[in-house]
Design a protein around this motif. Structure first.
Motif, PDB file in Angstrom:
ATOM      1  N   MET A  11      52.760  45.795  34.420  1.00  0.00           N
ATOM      2  CA  MET A  11      52.088  47.054  34.076  1.00  0.00           C
ATOM      3  C   MET A  11      50.608  46.818  33.792  1.00  0.00           C
ATOM      4  SD  MET A  11      52.771  50.321  33.522  1.00  0.00           S
ATOM      5  CE  MET A  11      54.420  50.511  32.930  1.00  0.00           C
ATOM      6  N   ARG A  12      50.277  45.716  33.142  1.00  0.00           N
ATOM      7  CA  ARG A  12      48.874  45.402  32.872  1.00  0.00           C
ATOM      8  C   ARG A  12      48.096  45.240  34.179  1.00  0.00           C
ATOM      9  NH1 ARG A  12      48.241  43.223  27.511  1.00  0.00           N
ATOM     10  NH2 ARG A  12      50.289  42.983  26.594  1.00  0.00           N
ATOM     11  N   VAL A  38      44.337  51.845  24.183  1.00  0.00           N
ATOM     12  CA  VAL A  38      45.028  50.666  24.720  1.00  0.00           C
ATOM     13  C   VAL A  38      44.454  50.297  26.081  1.00  0.00           C
ATOM     14  CG1 VAL A  38      47.249  49.787  25.513  1.00  0.00           C
ATOM     15  CG2 VAL A  38      47.132  51.152  23.436  1.00  0.00           C
ATOM     16  N   VAL A  39      44.254  51.289  26.922  1.00  0.00           N
ATOM     17  CA  VAL A  39      43.696  51.029  28.248  1.00  0.00           C
ATOM     18  C   VAL A  39      42.259  50.534  28.121  1.00  0.00           C
ATOM     19  CG1 VAL A  39      43.123  52.039  30.488  1.00  0.00           C
ATOM     20  CG2 VAL A  39      45.213  52.716  29.313  1.00  0.00           C
ATOM     21  N   ALA A  40      41.483  51.137  27.213  1.00  0.00           N
ATOM     22  CA  ALA A  40      40.098  50.700  27.024  1.00  0.00           C
ATOM     23  C   ALA A  40      40.054  49.262  26.508  1.00  0.00           C
ATOM     24  CB  ALA A  40      39.388  51.634  26.049  1.00  0.00           C
ATOM     25  N   TRP A  41      40.943  48.923  25.579  1.00  0.00           N
ATOM     26  CA  TRP A  41      40.997  47.562  25.054  1.00  0.00           C
ATOM     27  C   TRP A  41      41.388  46.578  26.152  1.00  0.00           C
ATOM     28  CZ3 TRP A  41      45.077  44.202  24.946  1.00  0.00           C
ATOM     29  CH2 TRP A  41      44.859  43.016  24.255  1.00  0.00           C
ATOM     30  N   LEU A  42      42.352  46.980  26.982  1.00  0.00           N
ATOM     31  CA  LEU A  42      42.808  46.115  28.074  1.00  0.00           C
ATOM     32  C   LEU A  42      41.683  45.874  29.080  1.00  0.00           C
ATOM     33  CD1 LEU A  42      45.343  44.707  29.135  1.00  0.00           C
ATOM     34  CD2 LEU A  42      45.870  46.777  30.373  1.00  0.00           C
ATOM     35  N   TRP A  43      40.953  46.910  29.407  1.00  0.00           N
ATOM     36  CA  TRP A  43      39.852  46.779  30.362  1.00  0.00           C
ATOM     37  C   TRP A  43      38.725  45.922  29.787  1.00  0.00           C
ATOM     38  CZ3 TRP A  43      38.664  46.496  35.048  1.00  0.00           C
ATOM     39  CH2 TRP A  43      37.376  46.710  35.516  1.00  0.00           C
ATOM     40  N   LYS A  44      38.419  46.124  28.508  1.00  0.00           N
ATOM     41  CA  LYS A  44      37.370  45.323  27.862  1.00  0.00           C
ATOM     42  C   LYS A  44      37.777  43.853  27.815  1.00  0.00           C
ATOM     43  CE  LYS A  44      34.921  44.805  23.518  1.00  0.00           C
ATOM     44  NZ  LYS A  44      34.853  45.204  22.128  1.00  0.00           N
ATOM     45  N   SER A  45      39.028  43.591  27.504  1.00  0.00           N
ATOM     46  CA  SER A  45      39.534  42.225  27.457  1.00  0.00           C
ATOM     47  C   SER A  45      39.488  41.578  28.834  1.00  0.00           C
ATOM     48  CB  SER A  45      40.966  42.219  26.922  1.00  0.00           C
ATOM     49  OG  SER A  45      41.522  40.949  26.989  1.00  0.00           O
ATOM     50  N   LYS A  47      37.412  42.352  31.267  1.00  0.00           N
ATOM     51  CA  LYS A  47      36.024  42.116  31.654  1.00  0.00           C
ATOM     52  C   LYS A  47      35.451  40.880  30.981  1.00  0.00           C
ATOM     53  CE  LYS A  47      34.201  46.061  30.659  1.00  0.00           C
ATOM     54  NZ  LYS A  47      33.254  47.164  30.508  1.00  0.00           N
ATOM     55  N   THR A  48      35.827  40.622  29.731  1.00  0.00           N
ATOM     56  CA  THR A  48      35.242  39.491  29.014  1.00  0.00           C
ATOM     57  C   THR A  48      35.925  38.172  29.348  1.00  0.00           C
ATOM     58  OG1 THR A  48      36.664  39.949  27.115  1.00  0.00           O
ATOM     59  CG2 THR A  48      34.445  40.874  27.086  1.00  0.00           C
ATOM     60  N   THR A  49      37.252  38.177  29.496  1.00  0.00           N
ATOM     61  CA  THR A  49      37.974  36.917  29.707  1.00  0.00           C
ATOM     62  C   THR A  49      38.412  36.712  31.146  1.00  0.00           C
ATOM     63  OG1 THR A  49      40.130  37.906  29.205  1.00  0.00           O
ATOM     64  CG2 THR A  49      38.866  36.978  27.366  1.00  0.00           C
ATOM     65  N   GLY A  50      38.511  37.770  31.930  1.00  0.00           N
ATOM     66  CA  GLY A  50      38.988  37.645  33.292  1.00  0.00           C
ATOM     67  C   GLY A  50      40.502  37.627  33.404  1.00  0.00           C
ATOM     68  N   MET A  51      41.185  37.798  32.278  1.00  0.00           N
ATOM     69  CA  MET A  51      42.647  37.814  32.269  1.00  0.00           C
ATOM     70  C   MET A  51      43.102  39.068  31.516  1.00  0.00           C
ATOM     71  SD  MET A  51      43.515  33.917  31.213  1.00  0.00           S
ATOM     72  CE  MET A  51      43.062  34.211  29.527  1.00  0.00           C
TER      73      MET A  51
END
Length: 136
Positions: A11-12, A38-45, A47-51
């Protein structure tokens, strides 16, 4: 909103794929029926880590491995009259790792060994067999 607690990896990946296609975060959140944050946090994560995988849970690092825990319990079972401090000293000599007496006591309790004091009940009358604790 859904009451789902964790989003699985598949799902991610789908959520990140939709955002990479150019979709809006609000639209993706509405499509998957999850919170916008949740979606915004997932997208930000992402973008910063690539995972986008879940983070491992934190916690205190264990001082001993499960195999060492079994060794400690076994060494205490070999000599039932030994103290927790003595077991900790034996473990230090064997492995080179310093562990506390409290850690040993907690591990022994997990193995079913508890601190007990031997109790000898002496008979009250003189006709009973010999009692090493009698004053007479």
């Amino acid at each position: 909103m859904s009451s789902r607690h964790h989003i699985d990896d598949f799902m991610r990946d789908r959520i990140i794929g939709k955002i990479e296609e150019g979709r809006n975060i609000t639209d993706v959140a509405r499509e998957f029926d999850i919170a916008h944050s949740v979606v915004a946090w997932l997208w930000k994560s992402f973008k910063t880590t690539g995972m986008c995988s879940r983070r491992h849970e934190g916690g205190r690092v264990r001082s001993t491995t499960p195999a060492e825990d079994r060794y400690i319990v076994l060494s205490a079972k070999r000599n039932r009259r030994t103290t927790a401090q003595h077991v900790a000293n034996q473990f230090l000599a064997a492995s080179g790792k310093q562990i506390s007496r409290k850690t040993v006591a907690r591990l022994l309790r997990g193995g079913g060994l508890y601190a007990r004091r031997t109790c000898c009940v002496c008979p009250i009358n003189q006709t009973a067999p010999y009692c090493p604790f009698s004053m007479v």
